[in-house]
Each structure stands twice: as C-alpha cells, then as structure tokens.
Write a protein that holds these residues in place. Structure first.
Motif, PDB file in Angstrom:
ATOM      1  N   GLU A   1       0.822  -1.211   0.000  1.00  0.00           N
ATOM      2  CA  GLU A   1       0.000   0.000   0.000  1.00  0.00           C
ATOM      3  C   GLU A   1       0.857   1.262   0.000  1.00  0.00           C
ATOM      4  OE1 GLU A   1      -3.674   0.477   0.180  1.00  0.00           O
ATOM      5  OE2 GLU A   1      -3.261  -1.404  -0.883  1.00  0.00           O
ATOM      6  N   HIS A   2       2.085   1.144   0.473  1.00  0.00           N
ATOM      7  CA  HIS A   2       3.005   2.297   0.521  1.00  0.00           C
ATOM      8  C   HIS A   2       4.275   1.962  -0.275  1.00  0.00           C
ATOM      9  CE1 HIS A   2       0.558   4.130   3.739  1.00  0.00           C
ATOM     10  NE2 HIS A   2       0.479   2.912   4.250  1.00  0.00           N
ATOM     11  N   ALA A   3       4.082   1.374  -1.429  1.00  0.00           N
ATOM     12  CA  ALA A   3       5.209   0.826  -2.191  1.00  0.00           C
ATOM     13  C   ALA A   3       6.290   1.860  -2.503  1.00  0.00           C
ATOM     14  CB  ALA A   3       4.694   0.209  -3.492  1.00  0.00           C
ATOM     15  N   ASP A   4       5.916   3.119  -2.687  1.00  0.00           N
ATOM     16  CA  ASP A   4       6.908   4.147  -3.025  1.00  0.00           C
ATOM     17  C   ASP A   4       7.745   4.579  -1.820  1.00  0.00           C
ATOM     18  OD1 ASP A   4       6.016   4.126  -5.637  1.00  0.00           O
ATOM     19  OD2 ASP A   4       4.639   5.822  -5.344  1.00  0.00           O
ATOM     20  N   ASP A   5       7.282   4.256  -0.625  1.00  0.00           N
ATOM     21  CA  ASP A   5       7.943   4.769   0.578  1.00  0.00           C
ATOM     22  C   ASP A   5       8.434   3.684   1.527  1.00  0.00           C
ATOM     23  OD1 ASP A   5       7.461   7.732   0.281  1.00  0.00           O
ATOM     24  OD2 ASP A   5       5.392   7.014   0.201  1.00  0.00           O
ATOM     25  N   VAL A   6       8.191   2.420   1.207  1.00  0.00           N
ATOM     26  CA  VAL A   6       8.534   1.339   2.121  1.00  0.00           C
ATOM     27  C   VAL A   6       9.413   0.298   1.439  1.00  0.00           C
ATOM     28  CG1 VAL A   6       7.627  -0.591   3.483  1.00  0.00           C
ATOM     29  CG2 VAL A   6       6.454   1.619   3.518  1.00  0.00           C
ATOM     30  N   ARG A   7      10.457  -0.091   2.137  1.00  0.00           N
ATOM     31  CA  ARG A   7      11.261  -1.247   1.726  1.00  0.00           C
ATOM     32  C   ARG A   7      10.920  -2.385   2.675  1.00  0.00           C
ATOM     33  NH1 ARG A   7      17.813  -1.575   2.284  1.00  0.00           N
ATOM     34  NH2 ARG A   7      17.217  -0.553   4.231  1.00  0.00           N
ATOM     35  N   LEU A   8      10.433  -3.489   2.115  1.00  0.00           N
ATOM     36  CA  LEU A   8      10.072  -4.664   2.897  1.00  0.00           C
ATOM     37  C   LEU A   8      11.247  -5.635   2.903  1.00  0.00           C
ATOM     38  CD1 LEU A   8       7.966  -6.518   4.318  1.00  0.00           C
ATOM     39  CD2 LEU A   8       7.324  -7.327   2.037  1.00  0.00           C
ATOM     40  N   VAL A   9      11.592  -6.119   4.088  1.00  0.00           N
ATOM     41  CA  VAL A   9      12.706  -7.060   4.243  1.00  0.00           C
ATOM     42  C   VAL A   9      12.228  -8.276   5.016  1.00  0.00           C
ATOM     43  CG1 VAL A   9      15.065  -7.404   5.075  1.00  0.00           C
ATOM     44  CG2 VAL A   9      14.340  -5.133   4.292  1.00  0.00           C
ATOM     45  N   HIS A  10      12.513  -9.463   4.481  1.00  0.00           N
ATOM     46  CA  HIS A  10      12.155 -10.685   5.202  1.00  0.00           C
ATOM     47  C   HIS A  10      13.403 -11.295   5.832  1.00  0.00           C
ATOM     48  CE1 HIS A  10       9.441 -14.071   6.137  1.00  0.00           C
ATOM     49  NE2 HIS A  10      10.593 -14.710   6.225  1.00  0.00           N
ATOM     50  N   LYS A  11      13.226 -11.789   7.060  1.00  0.00           N
ATOM     51  CA  LYS A  11      14.309 -12.439   7.792  1.00  0.00           C
ATOM     52  C   LYS A  11      13.843 -13.809   8.286  1.00  0.00           C
ATOM     53  CE  LYS A  11      17.562  -9.181   7.965  1.00  0.00           C
ATOM     54  NZ  LYS A  11      18.968  -9.424   7.587  1.00  0.00           N
ATOM     55  N   PHE A  12      14.819 -14.713   8.453  1.00  0.00           N
ATOM     56  CA  PHE A  12      14.509 -16.079   8.885  1.00  0.00           C
ATOM     57  C   PHE A  12      14.704 -16.244  10.388  1.00  0.00           C
ATOM     58  CE2 PHE A  12      16.323 -16.502   4.521  1.00  0.00           C
ATOM     59  CZ  PHE A  12      15.154 -16.876   3.871  1.00  0.00           C
ATOM     60  N   TYR A  13      13.748 -16.943  11.012  1.00  0.00           N
ATOM     61  CA  TYR A  13      13.913 -17.321  12.416  1.00  0.00           C
ATOM     62  C   TYR A  13      13.202 -18.654  12.658  1.00  0.00           C
ATOM     63  CZ  TYR A  13      15.252 -16.517  17.231  1.00  0.00           C
ATOM     64  OH  TYR A  13      15.871 -16.603  18.454  1.00  0.00           O
ATOM     65  N   PRO A  14      13.766 -19.758  12.146  1.00  0.00           N
ATOM     66  CA  PRO A  14      13.156 -21.074  12.397  1.00  0.00           C
ATOM     67  C   PRO A  14      13.294 -21.466  13.860  1.00  0.00           C
ATOM     68  CG  PRO A  14      15.271 -21.321  11.277  1.00  0.00           C
ATOM     69  CD  PRO A  14      14.965 -19.856  11.291  1.00  0.00           C
TER      70      PRO A  14
END
Length: 290
Positions: A158-171
């Motif tokens: 929804e805020h694609a121009d202003d947000v960087r999404l980062v995924h991290k792992f925690y099994p």
C-alpha cells in the motif's frame, strides 16, 4: 518600608509574580491557545485525564527539545514530531492502554532504542532509499506468522513508493520442518523466486516436509540440483544464523517479530490492524517533515 506603606497595586503585583503554575502561559498580555490533538475530543473524562497526565510526563521526541510533550505543543516548539507523538499517545489510550502501557508504547515508538540490522542478501521489495524499512522475522511453521506476514506485506504494498520490505529467517527449534523450509526459501531466493516460495510454504504450513517442499519447488520450476546445493550450503547456514542473532539482539521473544525503521512493533502492545499501517503512515509523514 513596612507592608502597611506599600501601595495596594504593588502588593497585588508581588503576589502575582510569586505564584508558580505550569498552566499560566502569557504572551503579550494574553493566554496562549492550548494545543491538543483533535482526537482528544472523543475521549471520556477518565481517558482525557490519563492523556493530559501523559502529555505532562513524556518528553518530546526531538533530542533538541528536552521538554514535556505538553510544553512542546503549547509553546509550538520546532519539533515536528510533537504533534504526531501526542496523537499517538491519545490513540493508545483510546485503544484501551493504561498509563503504564501507554508509556511503554511511547518509549518503543519514540524512545532512543533503534537497532541497526544488516539487510545484505535478505529478500527485499522496494527501494533501498525508501524512508521506511519494514522488517519481519518469521518461522514457516508458525501459525501466527501465517496470519500476520501477509498483513505486513499488504501494508508494504500500500506504501510501495515509501517502504522497503525485508524478510528475515527465524526457524524455531520446536518446529520440525522450520529449518528446512527456511533453507528452501533461501535457495529459492537464489533463483529469483523467494516470494513465491514464501507464499507456498505458508499455504502448505500444515504438511511441510521434504516431499512437500520438493513438490513446491518443482511446481515453481526451480532447478532442483541447484536448490538442494544452496539449501545445504554454508552460506544458507550463515544467513539464518545472522538473522537469528540480529533478532535476538533486538529483543525477539517469539515469531513473528516486526521492526519499523529499527524499532520493534511489539505485538503485545500493538495490533497488526490497524496499528501497523498507522505507524508506517506516521513514519512517512515524519520523514517528509509534515
């Protein structure tokens, strides 16, 4: 000179000057307008009293304005974060938080603790120069992650121009297939298909295992030989260990674990809906100096 020889006007002047009170704001002979968030108009008396006390106790979020929020508002200080901060406190009280919880939420949102996390090599969407970095650690066998991660990704979109999404792992160790699933997601990223793999893993959360993960990879058209090699690689091990160490350092107590610009989105104090979008929106406003 005795008191009897002092004129009545001078006595009144002396009494006025000696009085102390934080609510006496005088400017050119007239009282300043008291600035309060418009959201306070919806509060019941008990909530309003709590907010007023918090505004008097909490320090303004700008380092160069070491004054209570109430002072920052009433004197219209230069700190652009004061009004959003006061609005935040009001909304927390309206959401049902008591004084102690609201204080804790304020400290998390506007306090000095900001954790820097290395995002090199992590799955990302959005510009590296975006004003907001939204980061989420998850376990592919965690039911809460399955519910919340899509919400996080929706807010980012929804805020694609202003947000960087980062995924991290925690099994988590107690989840039998979480580690292999994280390795599969890492390996899929190496072939440019991380997000597709992530979604498929969550959709098949109840039946994860080597066979199911292999079937997902084949359906995605991945190179199976490269996938297996990357899953077993030292690089995969180091990435997962790094992600876990970063989250532990930031204070992770469970998954999912969410951070916005280095601050924890504490799921004990905030709700993914609507608080996540509200936090991101405010962060964008502050970055733009609104």
């Amino acid at each position: 000179m005795t008191l009897q020889t002092i004129s009545p006007l001078l006595v009144l002047t002396m009494l006025f000057v000696s009085a102390c009170g934080g609510s006496q704001h005088v400017d050119g002979g007239g009282a300043l307008e008291i600035q309060r968030p418009k959201e306070m108009g919806d509060l019941v008396p008990r909530e309003r009293e709590t907010v007023e006390r918090l505004l008097d106790e909490l320090i303004a979020p700008c380092p160069d304005q070491a004054v209570p929020l109430s002072t920052c508002l009433d004197e219209k200080r230069s700190c652009k974060a004061c009004e959003p901060a006061a609005r935040f406190v009001t909304e927390r009280v309206k959401a049902g938080l008591g004084r102690a919880e609201a204080t804790r939420a304020y400290e998390i949102r506007f306090g000095s603790k900001v954790t820097t996390v290395d995002v090199a090599g992590s799955p990302t969407k959005g510009s590296a120069t975006a004003p907001v970095t939204l980061m989420v650690w998850s376990d592919f066998e965690c039911p809460a992650c399955r519910r919340i991660v899509p919400m996080v990704e929706h807010v980012a979109a929804e805020h694609a121009d202003d947000v960087r999404l980062v995924h991290k792992f925690y099994p988590l160790p107690r989840h039998a297939h979480a580690e292999v699933a994280a390795r599969a997601a890492y390996a899929a990223q190496k072939q440019g298909r991380y997000w597709e793999m992530e979604h498929a893993l969550f959709e098949n959360q109840d039946k994860l295992g080597d066979a199911a993960i292999g079937a997902i990879a084949e359906e995605l058209g991945l190179d199976m030989g490269k996938l297996r090699a990357d899953m077993q690689s030292e690089a995969a091990t180091k990435t997962i260990e790094r992600d876990k160490a970063d989250a532990d350092r930031a204070g992770l107590m469970g998954t999912p674990f969410i951070m916005i610009n280095g601050r924890e989105f504490d799921l004990g104090l905030f709700k993914p809906e609507p608080d996540l979008d509200a936090w991101v929106t405010m962060e964008i406003e502050l970055a733009r100096g609104r």
